[in-house]
Design an enzyme around this catalytic site. Structure first.
Site, mmCIF file in Angstrom:
data_model
loop_
_atom_site.group_PDB
_atom_site.id
_atom_site.type_symbol
_atom_site.label_atom_id
_atom_site.label_comp_id
_atom_site.label_asym_id
_atom_site.label_seq_id
_atom_site.Cartn_x
_atom_site.Cartn_y
_atom_site.Cartn_z
ATOM 1 C CB CYS A 1 -0.858 -0.039 1.258
ATOM 2 S SG CYS A 1 -1.873 1.412 1.511
ATOM 3 C CB THR B 1 0.061 3.009 4.469
ATOM 4 O OG1 THR B 1 -1.175 3.630 4.153
ATOM 5 C CG2 THR B 1 0.387 3.218 5.930
ATOM 6 C CG HIS C 1 3.440 7.392 3.201
ATOM 7 N ND1 HIS C 1 3.874 8.512 2.547
ATOM 8 C CD2 HIS C 1 2.137 7.251 2.837
ATOM 9 C CE1 HIS C 1 2.885 9.016 1.820
ATOM 10 N NE2 HIS C 1 1.827 8.260 1.973
ATOM 11 C CD GLU D 1 -3.210 -2.934 0.513
ATOM 12 O OE1 GLU D 1 -2.806 -3.565 -0.487
ATOM 13 O OE2 GLU D 1 -3.312 -1.703 0.532
ATOM 14 C CB CYS E 1 -11.645 0.731 21.496
ATOM 15 S SG CYS E 1 -13.102 1.790 21.508
ATOM 16 C CB CYS F 1 -16.871 1.119 18.758
ATOM 17 S SG CYS F 1 -15.185 1.144 18.132
HETATM 18 ZN ZN LIG Z 1 -3.572 0.392 2.649
HETATM 19 ZN ZN LIG Z 2 -13.863 2.611 19.434
#
Ligand SMILES: [Zn+2]
Ligand SMILES: [Zn+2]
Length: 345
Positions: free
Chosen positions: A40, A42, A45, A66, A95, A101
């Protein structure tokens, strides 16, 4: 017992192909043998050790988020999954307790942890992950697609946040997520799809996967060309996948009144825009897009891959062994690759 793993070991450019202890699934977790993973932006980076990764990453950590693999062991209390199942997984570990959430918006959890960023990821022979994050993969979805549910889900989330049916869509930034958004928008009945990216190879792929027009941001006739395809009102939807402030300004200029924007590209710095002229008086809606909706986006991606999966083939430009990961990063850095898959076993 040791396994092969790609770690960010040191603060600085690069990654190490090394070994790590095979993790053991705790209560509520599963152990997965990774078969194919996707690199990715990311990860790039983190490889480059840019400003964002210097702030966020605490080496040593196994990178990658991934993947597709096979369950080899389930932890205590996991009754709905079994060894041998082919699975992918949501890489955002929420969480489960915060306001977001609890009201069905886990993608904006206040205390989220990302695999391959905050905790060990999937560029390894094995990964341990909470059973609630595991996504059993449909038999008819091949590994090359199942490995990239995660970025496909980013694109899906960005497209689906507002209807695109019969609307003209402008996509800025043709990295893998921007490119995935093209066939997704098409499958949703979009009108014309226009892509803007400076890289000719990416513009070429954009056309292959269904864009009507792919333009260079430097094109002096950019505005006229967009208008020639969309009519004088301009596009109805803007998907900003580049993180470039000048690109966002161009996109907001072109966007028709009453349009909506999905902001997914991460700008490296603060952006200055004329909110009054470009957003407020035009009646524009802005959506920040992060992660995937859990798990609505996953069901949408499954349906897309089952019915239109082959449309994304031109976006997967390379498939290499994990040992060659550094080449993958170099190609991505040089803009010679889009989605690079890693064979782990
Ligand atoms: Zn990604
Ligand atoms: Zn949460």
């Amino acid at each position: 017992m040791l396994m092969k793993a790609v770690k960010k070991l040191n603060k600085g450019k690069g990654v190490e192909i090394t070994t790590a202890a095979i993790p053991e699934p705790g209560p509520g977790e599963v152990l997965i043998r990774v078969k194919v993973a996707g690199i990715c932006g990311t990860d790039l980076h983190i490889f480059k050790w840019d400003e964002w990764s210097q702030k966020r990453i605490k080496p040593p950590v196994i990178i990658g988020h991934e993947f597709v693999g096979e369950i080899v062991q389930v932890g205590f209390g996991v009754n709905h999954l079994r060894a041998g199942q082919r699975v992918s997984a949501e890489g955002h570990i929420t969480c489960g307790r915060c306001k977001y959430c609890r009201n069905g918006q886990g993608h904006i959890c206040q205390d989220v942890k990302l695999i391959g960023v905050d905790i060990n990821g999937c560029f390894a022979e094995y990964i341990c992950i909470p059973a609630v994050n595991v996504w059993p993969v449909h038999d008819d979805i091949p590994d090359k697609y199942a490995a990239i549910f995660d970025p496909l889900g980013n694109a899906m989330h960005a497209v689906m946040v507002e209807p695109v049916s019969m609307k003209n869509v402008l996509i800025i930034g043709a990295g893998s997520i921007g490119l995935f958004a093209i066939p997704i928008a098409k499958a949703n009945g979009a009108g014309k799809i226009i892509v803007i990216d400076p890289n000719p190879m990416k513009r070429d792929i954009a056309l292959k996967v269904g864009a009507d027009l792919a333009l260079d941001p430097e094109d002096s006739d950019l505005k006229d060309k967009v208008i020639s395809v969309t009519g004088k009102n301009g596009p109805d939807r803007l998907l900003e996948m580049s993180g470039s402030s000048s690109a966002l300004c161009v996109g907001l200029d072109l966007l028709g009144n009453g349009g909506s924007v999905s902001l997914l590209g991460i700008p490296p710095n603060n952006i200055s825009i004329n909110l009054a002229e470009k957003v407020i008086f035009k009646g524009i809606t802005l959506h920040g897009i992060t992660g995937r909706r859990m798990y609505e986006t996953w069901y949408q991606c499954e349906s897309f891959l089952l019915n239109h999966g082959n449309l994304i083939d031109p976006i997967i430009t390379h498939c290499i062994d994990i040992e060659d990961i550094e080449n993958g990063f170099r190609w991505m850095e040089a803009n010679e690759a889009v989605k690079v898959l890693l064979k782990i076993i």
